[in-house]
Design a protein around this motif. Structure first.
Motif, PDB file in Angstrom:
ATOM      1  N   LEU A  39      38.877  51.943  18.176  1.00 21.76           N
ATOM      2  CA  LEU A  39      39.995  52.245  19.061  1.00 21.76           C
ATOM      3  C   LEU A  39      40.306  51.117  20.039  1.00 21.76           C
ATOM      4  O   LEU A  39      41.387  51.102  20.630  1.00 21.76           O
ATOM      5  CB  LEU A  39      39.688  53.520  19.862  1.00 21.76           C
ATOM      6  N   GLY A  40      39.381  50.200  20.223  1.00 19.40           N
ATOM      7  CA  GLY A  40      39.525  49.157  21.235  1.00 19.40           C
ATOM      8  C   GLY A  40      40.817  48.366  21.180  1.00 19.40           C
ATOM      9  O   GLY A  40      41.491  48.208  22.212  1.00 19.40           O
ATOM     10  N   PRO A  41      41.215  47.842  20.025  1.00 17.53           N
ATOM     11  CA  PRO A  41      42.444  47.042  19.980  1.00 17.53           C
ATOM     12  C   PRO A  41      43.685  47.805  20.428  1.00 17.53           C
ATOM     13  O   PRO A  41      44.470  47.304  21.238  1.00 17.53           O
ATOM     14  CB  PRO A  41      42.538  46.622  18.509  1.00 17.53           C
ATOM     15  N   ALA A  42      43.888  49.027  19.934  1.00 20.52           N
ATOM     16  CA  ALA A  42      45.086  49.787  20.297  1.00 20.52           C
ATOM     17  C   ALA A  42      45.080  50.137  21.781  1.00 20.52           C
ATOM     18  O   ALA A  42      46.109  50.020  22.456  1.00 20.52           O
ATOM     19  CB  ALA A  42      45.175  51.065  19.459  1.00 20.52           C
ATOM     20  N   VAL A  43      43.925  50.541  22.307  1.00 18.92           N
ATOM     21  CA  VAL A  43      43.839  50.890  23.725  1.00 18.92           C
ATOM     22  C   VAL A  43      44.107  49.669  24.595  1.00 18.92           C
ATOM     23  O   VAL A  43      44.869  49.734  25.568  1.00 18.92           O
ATOM     24  CB  VAL A  43      42.459  51.498  24.054  1.00 18.92           C
ATOM     25  N   SER A  44      43.507  48.546  24.259  1.00 17.17           N
ATOM     26  CA  SER A  44      43.680  47.334  25.066  1.00 17.17           C
ATOM     27  C   SER A  44      45.126  46.862  25.056  1.00 17.17           C
ATOM     28  O   SER A  44      45.674  46.490  26.101  1.00 17.17           O
ATOM     29  CB  SER A  44      42.755  46.222  24.551  1.00 17.17           C
ATOM     30  N   HIS A  45      45.751  46.864  23.900  1.00 16.82           N
ATOM     31  CA  HIS A  45      47.142  46.421  23.835  1.00 16.82           C
ATOM     32  C   HIS A  45      48.071  47.396  24.552  1.00 16.82           C
ATOM     33  O   HIS A  45      49.074  46.972  25.136  1.00 16.82           O
ATOM     34  CB  HIS A  45      47.564  46.226  22.382  1.00 16.82           C
ATOM     35  N   LEU A  46      47.742  48.681  24.540  1.00 16.12           N
ATOM     36  CA  LEU A  46      48.556  49.649  25.274  1.00 16.12           C
ATOM     37  C   LEU A  46      48.405  49.434  26.782  1.00 16.12           C
ATOM     38  O   LEU A  46      49.396  49.443  27.521  1.00 16.12           O
ATOM     39  CB  LEU A  46      48.161  51.071  24.899  1.00 16.12           C
ATOM     40  N   LEU A  47      47.190  49.219  27.261  1.00 13.27           N
ATOM     41  CA  LEU A  47      46.989  48.948  28.682  1.00 13.27           C
ATOM     42  C   LEU A  47      47.752  47.691  29.106  1.00 13.27           C
ATOM     43  O   LEU A  47      48.384  47.654  30.163  1.00 13.27           O
ATOM     44  CB  LEU A  47      45.499  48.789  28.986  1.00 13.27           C
ATOM     45  N   ALA A  48      47.697  46.662  28.260  1.00 11.59           N
ATOM     46  CA  ALA A  48      48.409  45.420  28.576  1.00 11.59           C
ATOM     47  C   ALA A  48      49.913  45.656  28.625  1.00 11.59           C
ATOM     48  O   ALA A  48      50.606  45.152  29.521  1.00 11.59           O
ATOM     49  CB  ALA A  48      48.070  44.350  27.539  1.00 11.59           C
TER      50      ALA A  48
END
Length: 363
Positions: A66-75
């Motif tokens: 889940l890390g990539p999707a969560v990080s890009h959403l936060l950004a």
């Protein structure tokens, strides 16, 4: 694409319950509860210690899952107004220091690369917010050096998007960089889970309706704004986890640069009688299903105007027309809808669930 051998299964709650042997639909429905539990865990971990801190840089770590999707959403939620540089990376960089903030998530307690990254960040005095299991090498690396937010609600791997997102949102809110109503976020996710409940038939169930639109097609998930494009990443992740669908995910301006694919999308959505069945299309374009995703509303946005003009038959998922809330809430609700849709599609096709966390039922 994922074919449905029997789409009547979606409107048969008894049969759905029978094939959902691992309780995956129930796990998805716990998103709101995960938000509340994560908020409580973050408070106990003293996330408020970040209040008043002005970071030199914010490092969003993207480990598998889940890390990539969560990080890009936060950004995407932070930009373009974030006062500090944002770094989205799969490892903590060597220049990390005491003026930086690291935000990371993992479901894998033994993730060695992340454990090394957290240890490095702690060694050089960075502030760390980590969502991870409470035991294992990752937690050990964070001990005494991080705001460690551990799960309080047990869900299968891959179902912790709400938990990971909430941790990041709470960190950014504590830093004064983002406004979010956590209680409203949890409430809206509960409402979405109710709308998507297996007892509701497809004509009133937005997730089942979406699953039927995706079946037998190759989805093109094109975002009309950066936040929606980031949600598209999560949609692609859950579709690939529970179904055999292969997606194209991009912001619409980027999608326009993919000339052959965009031309096929135009053919799939244009030039037909408005009363014609959208599935009655001949040729390669027949396999495509264009979904335009929107979270933000930007009046006069040229990309949205171009999409409306060139892809009149595309499906528009503008979550703000259905749900009231801040941007993080709207994004989370859209992400959960795709999660339910992927589960319904996978359960009906026999590709979701199994003996392992992501093993197919017919393995």
């Amino acid at each position: 694409m994922t074919a449905l051998p029997d789409d009547s299964l979606l409107d048969d709650a008894v049969r759905l319950a029978e094939v959902d042997t691992h309780g995956l639909l129930r796990a998805a429905a716990l998103a709101g509860a995960q938000v509340r539990a994560t908020a409580d865990a973050a408070a106990e971990a003293k996330i408020e210690q970040l209040e008043g801190f002005k970071p030199r840089a914010i490092v969003l770590v993207t480990r598998p899952g889940l890390g990539p999707a969560v990080s890009h959403l936060l950004a995407a939620l932070l930009l373009p107004s974030c006062p500090a540089p944002l770094v989205v990376t799969d490892q903590v960089p060597n220049w990390i220091g005491p003026l930086d903030v690291v935000i990371a998530h993992t479901d894998d307690a033994g993730e060695s690369v992340l454990a090394e990254s957290i240890a490095r960040a702690g060694r050089f005095g960075a502030s760390i917010v980590l969502t991870a299991p409470e035991e294992g090498p990752v937690a050990a690396a964070a001990a005494g050096q991080a705001v460690l937010i551990t799960p309080r609600i047990s869900v299968p791997p891959g179902f912790g998007f709400a938990k990971a997102l909430t941790s990041g949102l709470l960190a950014l809110r504590s830093l004064g960089l983002l406004k979010v109503d956590i209680d409203a976020l949890a409430d809206e996710l509960d409402k979405e889970a109710e709308r998507d409940h297996m007892q509701h038939e497809s004509f009133v169930n937005p997730a089942k309706s979406l699953a039927l639109r995706l079946a037998d097609h190759t989805p093109l998930l094109w975002g009309l704004d950066p936040v929606a494009s980031a949600v598209g990443r999560h949609a692609a992740q859950v579709l690939a986890t529970h179904t055999e669908a292969v997606c194209d995910v991009a912001g619409y301006p980027q999608a326009m640069s993919r000339t052959a694919l965009h031309r096929a999308a135009v053919a799939a959505t244009s030039g037909r009688d408005v009363f014609a069945d959208p599935d009655d299309v001949d040729g390669p374009a027949a396999a495509l299903r264009v979904l335009l995703l929107a979270v933000r509303s930007v009046p006069g946005d040229p990309a949205r105007a171009h999409a409306a003009a060139t892809l009149p038959g595309a499906d528009l998922l503008s979550i703000a027309e259905e749900v009231t809330g801040d941007e993080p809430t709207l994004a989370a609700v859209l992400a959960l809808r795709f999660e339910f849709a992927a589960l319904y599609l996978g359960l009906a096709a026999g590709t979701a669930g199994g003996s392992g966390p992501y093993a197919p039922t017919n393995a």
